[in-house]
Motif scaffolding. Structure first.
Motif, PDB file in Angstrom:
ATOM      1  N   ASN A 148       0.837  -1.347  -0.112  1.00 59.45           N
ATOM      2  CA  ASN A 148      -0.007   0.228   0.040  1.00 59.45           C
ATOM      3  C   ASN A 148       0.804   1.407  -0.053  1.00 59.45           C
ATOM      4  N   TYR A 149       2.127   1.271  -0.130  1.00 55.00           N
ATOM      5  CA  TYR A 149       2.926   2.275  -0.261  1.00 55.00           C
ATOM      6  C   TYR A 149       2.530   3.339  -1.260  1.00 55.00           C
ATOM      7  N   LEU A 150       2.172   3.135  -2.233  1.00 55.52           N
ATOM      8  CA  LEU A 150       1.680   4.168  -3.107  1.00 55.52           C
ATOM      9  C   LEU A 150       0.541   4.874  -2.776  1.00 55.52           C
ATOM     10  N   GLU A 151      -0.402   4.269  -2.154  1.00 54.59           N
ATOM     11  CA  GLU A 151      -1.631   4.760  -1.644  1.00 54.59           C
ATOM     12  C   GLU A 151      -1.279   5.597  -0.237  1.00 54.59           C
ATOM     13  N   TYR A 152      -0.569   5.139   0.270  1.00 55.04           N
ATOM     14  CA  TYR A 152       0.037   5.876   1.556  1.00 55.04           C
ATOM     15  C   TYR A 152       0.494   7.224   1.123  1.00 55.04           C
ATOM     16  N   TYR A 153       1.325   7.223   0.105  1.00 53.64           N
ATOM     17  CA  TYR A 153       2.103   8.229  -0.293  1.00 53.64           C
ATOM     18  C   TYR A 153       1.234   9.484  -0.952  1.00 53.64           C
ATOM     19  N   GLN A 154       0.185   8.795  -1.767  1.00 51.65           N
ATOM     20  CA  GLN A 154      -0.652   9.861  -2.372  1.00 51.65           C
ATOM     21  C   GLN A 154      -1.499  10.663  -1.325  1.00 51.65           C
ATOM     22  N   LEU A 155      -1.847   9.748  -0.383  1.00 50.70           N
ATOM     23  CA  LEU A 155      -2.587  10.372   0.803  1.00 50.70           C
ATOM     24  C   LEU A 155      -1.720  11.400   1.508  1.00 50.70           C
ATOM     25  N   ALA A 156      -0.692  10.985   1.838  1.00 46.93           N
ATOM     26  CA  ALA A 156       0.370  11.653   2.596  1.00 46.93           C
ATOM     27  C   ALA A 156       0.563  13.148   1.884  1.00 46.93           C
ATOM     28  N   VAL A 157       0.828  13.003   0.444  1.00 52.55           N
ATOM     29  CA  VAL A 157       1.085  14.466  -0.230  1.00 52.55           C
ATOM     30  C   VAL A 157      -0.081  15.318   0.073  1.00 52.55           C
ATOM     31  N   GLU A 158      -1.253  14.740   0.079  1.00 51.29           N
ATOM     32  CA  GLU A 158      -2.274  15.521   0.217  1.00 51.29           C
ATOM     33  C   GLU A 158      -2.364  16.270   1.629  1.00 51.29           C
ATOM     34  N   LEU A 159      -1.981  15.316   2.602  1.00 49.18           N
ATOM     35  CA  LEU A 159      -2.103  16.018   4.131  1.00 49.18           C
ATOM     36  C   LEU A 159      -0.921  16.819   4.479  1.00 49.18           C
ATOM     37  N   VAL A 160       0.282  16.706   3.731  1.00 46.73           N
ATOM     38  CA  VAL A 160       1.298  17.509   3.987  1.00 46.73           C
ATOM     39  C   VAL A 160       1.338  18.870   3.704  1.00 46.73           C
ATOM     40  N   ARG A 161       1.701  19.995   4.546  1.00 51.60           N
ATOM     41  CA  ARG A 161       1.718  21.203   4.050  1.00 51.60           C
ATOM     42  C   ARG A 161       2.851  21.518   2.880  1.00 51.60           C
ATOM     43  N   VAL A 162       2.665  22.617   2.154  1.00 52.22           N
ATOM     44  CA  VAL A 162       3.701  23.193   1.146  1.00 52.22           C
ATOM     45  C   VAL A 162       4.959  23.322   2.226  1.00 52.22           C
ATOM     46  N   ASN A 163       6.063  22.967   1.637  1.00 52.70           N
ATOM     47  CA  ASN A 163       7.484  22.760   2.366  1.00 52.70           C
ATOM     48  C   ASN A 163       7.320  21.803   3.342  1.00 52.70           C
ATOM     49  N   GLY A 164       6.439  21.015   3.776  1.00 48.56           N
ATOM     50  CA  GLY A 164       6.445  19.907   4.744  1.00 48.56           C
ATOM     51  C   GLY A 164       7.283  18.691   3.803  1.00 48.56           C
ATOM     52  N   LEU A 165       7.626  17.638   4.603  1.00 50.05           N
ATOM     53  CA  LEU A 165       8.384  16.600   4.210  1.00 50.05           C
ATOM     54  C   LEU A 165       7.390  15.364   4.299  1.00 50.05           C
ATOM     55  N   VAL A 166       7.595  14.468   3.307  1.00 47.32           N
ATOM     56  CA  VAL A 166       7.152  13.040   3.564  1.00 47.32           C
ATOM     57  C   VAL A 166       8.314  12.306   3.380  1.00 47.32           C
ATOM     58  N   ALA A 167       8.716  11.237   4.488  1.00 49.01           N
ATOM     59  CA  ALA A 167       9.806  10.590   4.318  1.00 49.01           C
ATOM     60  C   ALA A 167       9.428   9.233   4.324  1.00 49.01           C
ATOM     61  N   ILE A 168       9.890   8.242   3.324  1.00 47.59           N
ATOM     62  CA  ILE A 168       9.620   6.745   2.926  1.00 47.59           C
ATOM     63  C   ILE A 168      10.679   5.912   3.324  1.00 47.59           C
ATOM     64  N   ASP A 169      10.500   4.806   4.271  1.00 45.34           N
ATOM     65  CA  ASP A 169      11.497   3.918   4.484  1.00 45.34           C
ATOM     66  C   ASP A 169      11.577   2.801   3.622  1.00 45.34           C
ATOM     67  N   ASN A 170      12.660   2.209   3.581  1.00 48.90           N
ATOM     68  CA  ASN A 170      12.730   0.767   2.884  1.00 48.90           C
ATOM     69  C   ASN A 170      12.824   1.077   1.470  1.00 48.90           C
ATOM     70  N   THR A 171      13.254   1.974   0.921  1.00 46.36           N
ATOM     71  CA  THR A 171      13.241   2.300  -0.530  1.00 46.36           C
ATOM     72  C   THR A 171      14.559   1.742  -1.103  1.00 46.36           C
ATOM     73  N   LEU A 172      15.289   0.949  -0.453  1.00 49.73           N
ATOM     74  CA  LEU A 172      16.473   0.115  -1.087  1.00 49.73           C
ATOM     75  C   LEU A 172      16.009  -1.322  -1.011  1.00 49.73           C
ATOM     76  N   TRP A 173      15.300  -1.469   0.099  1.00 52.19           N
ATOM     77  CA  TRP A 173      14.660  -2.879   0.390  1.00 52.19           C
ATOM     78  C   TRP A 173      15.744  -3.908   0.363  1.00 52.19           C
ATOM     79  N   GLY A 174      16.801  -3.665   1.136  1.00 45.85           N
ATOM     80  CA  GLY A 174      18.073  -4.483   1.220  1.00 45.85           C
ATOM     81  C   GLY A 174      18.804  -4.804   0.020  1.00 45.85           C
ATOM     82  N   GLY A 175      18.555  -3.812  -1.114  1.00 45.33           N
ATOM     83  CA  GLY A 175      19.381  -3.963  -2.356  1.00 45.33           C
ATOM     84  C   GLY A 175      18.528  -4.861  -3.242  1.00 45.33           C
ATOM     85  N   LYS A 176      17.365  -5.149  -2.949  1.00 52.76           N
ATOM     86  CA  LYS A 176      16.565  -6.128  -3.911  1.00 52.76           C
ATOM     87  C   LYS A 176      16.119  -5.358  -4.740  1.00 52.76           C
TER      88      LYS A 176
END
Length: 220
Positions: A148-176
């Protein structure tokens, strides 16, 4: 020590840990508790260096309203809440509270700054959007089920203010993510969010080798 940086055998990782990581008694207590959980669950603990980095960002930005998607035992929630001002608040979302150590939050004196939202995180985020409106949060951290990462991200971009930050974890996924032979659902989900964020004109990004890969997105 279960923390990814603290348990690494790499001498550079050890040097970084020994020369920068500052852990409170309560943080150590959650780390030790997490290490007692069965199977591969201890590996789900947030990276201590990543959590400490978030603390610096949150304080530097003067953040007051934050969201965490994926609570687990409550380590990163504790780290975030501990640097929020007295009128700051963190909403942390998880499917259930089976492993959350709210007693340790209370011991650390941050429990009143944290609200746990139980149930599917997509539903919790939609509720937060309805109750608070768009652009009503300063910092949002995504670290939950990868499908559900993409859906979480889409909602997060709506919720966060201008100049606010969304941080996403595990984007290297152990190199996989760079292993073309790995077509598992979770790996494909990480590739999907990485590709989407790369091309998203709504944000500026920084993809860091922090923890298991951390992507920072500043809303324009």
């Amino acid at each position: 020590m279960v923390s990814k940086l603290g348990s690494s055998s790499d001498p550079i990782d050890r040097y970084i840990f020994e020369h920068s990581i500052r852990l409170t008694d309560e943080q150590n207590e959650i780390i030790q508790y997490t290490s007692t959980l069965p199977g591969r669950l201890p590996r789900m603990l947030g990276s201590v260096d990543e959590a400490q980095f978030f603390q610096l960002i949150i304080q530097s930005m003067g953040c007051k309203r934050c969201i965490e998607i994926g609570t687990f035992t409550g380590y990163t929630a504790l780290a975030i809440a501990s640097v929020l001002p007295s009128d700051g608040h963190l909403f942390t979302c998880d499917i259930d509270d089976q492993y959350i150590r709210q007693d340790i939050w209370k011991k650390a004196g941050v429990d009143e700054k944290i609200t746990v939202k139980l149930g599917p995180a997509v539903d919790s985020l939609k509720t937060l959007l309805e109750e608070n409106g768009p652009e009503s949060f300063d910092f949002i951290f995504i670290d939950a089920d990868k499908a559900n990462y993409l859906e979480y991200y889409q909602l997060a971009v709506e919720l966060v203010r201008v100049n606010g930050l969304v941080a996403i974890d595990n984007t290297l996924w152990g190199g996989k993510v760079i292993d073309e032979t790995d077509t598992s659902k979770e790996t494909e989900a990480i590739r999907k969010i990485n590709n989407f964020v790369r091309d998203d004109p709504r944000v500026d990004i920084s993809f860091l080798r922090l923890g298991d890969g951390t992507t920072l997105c500043r809303k324009k």
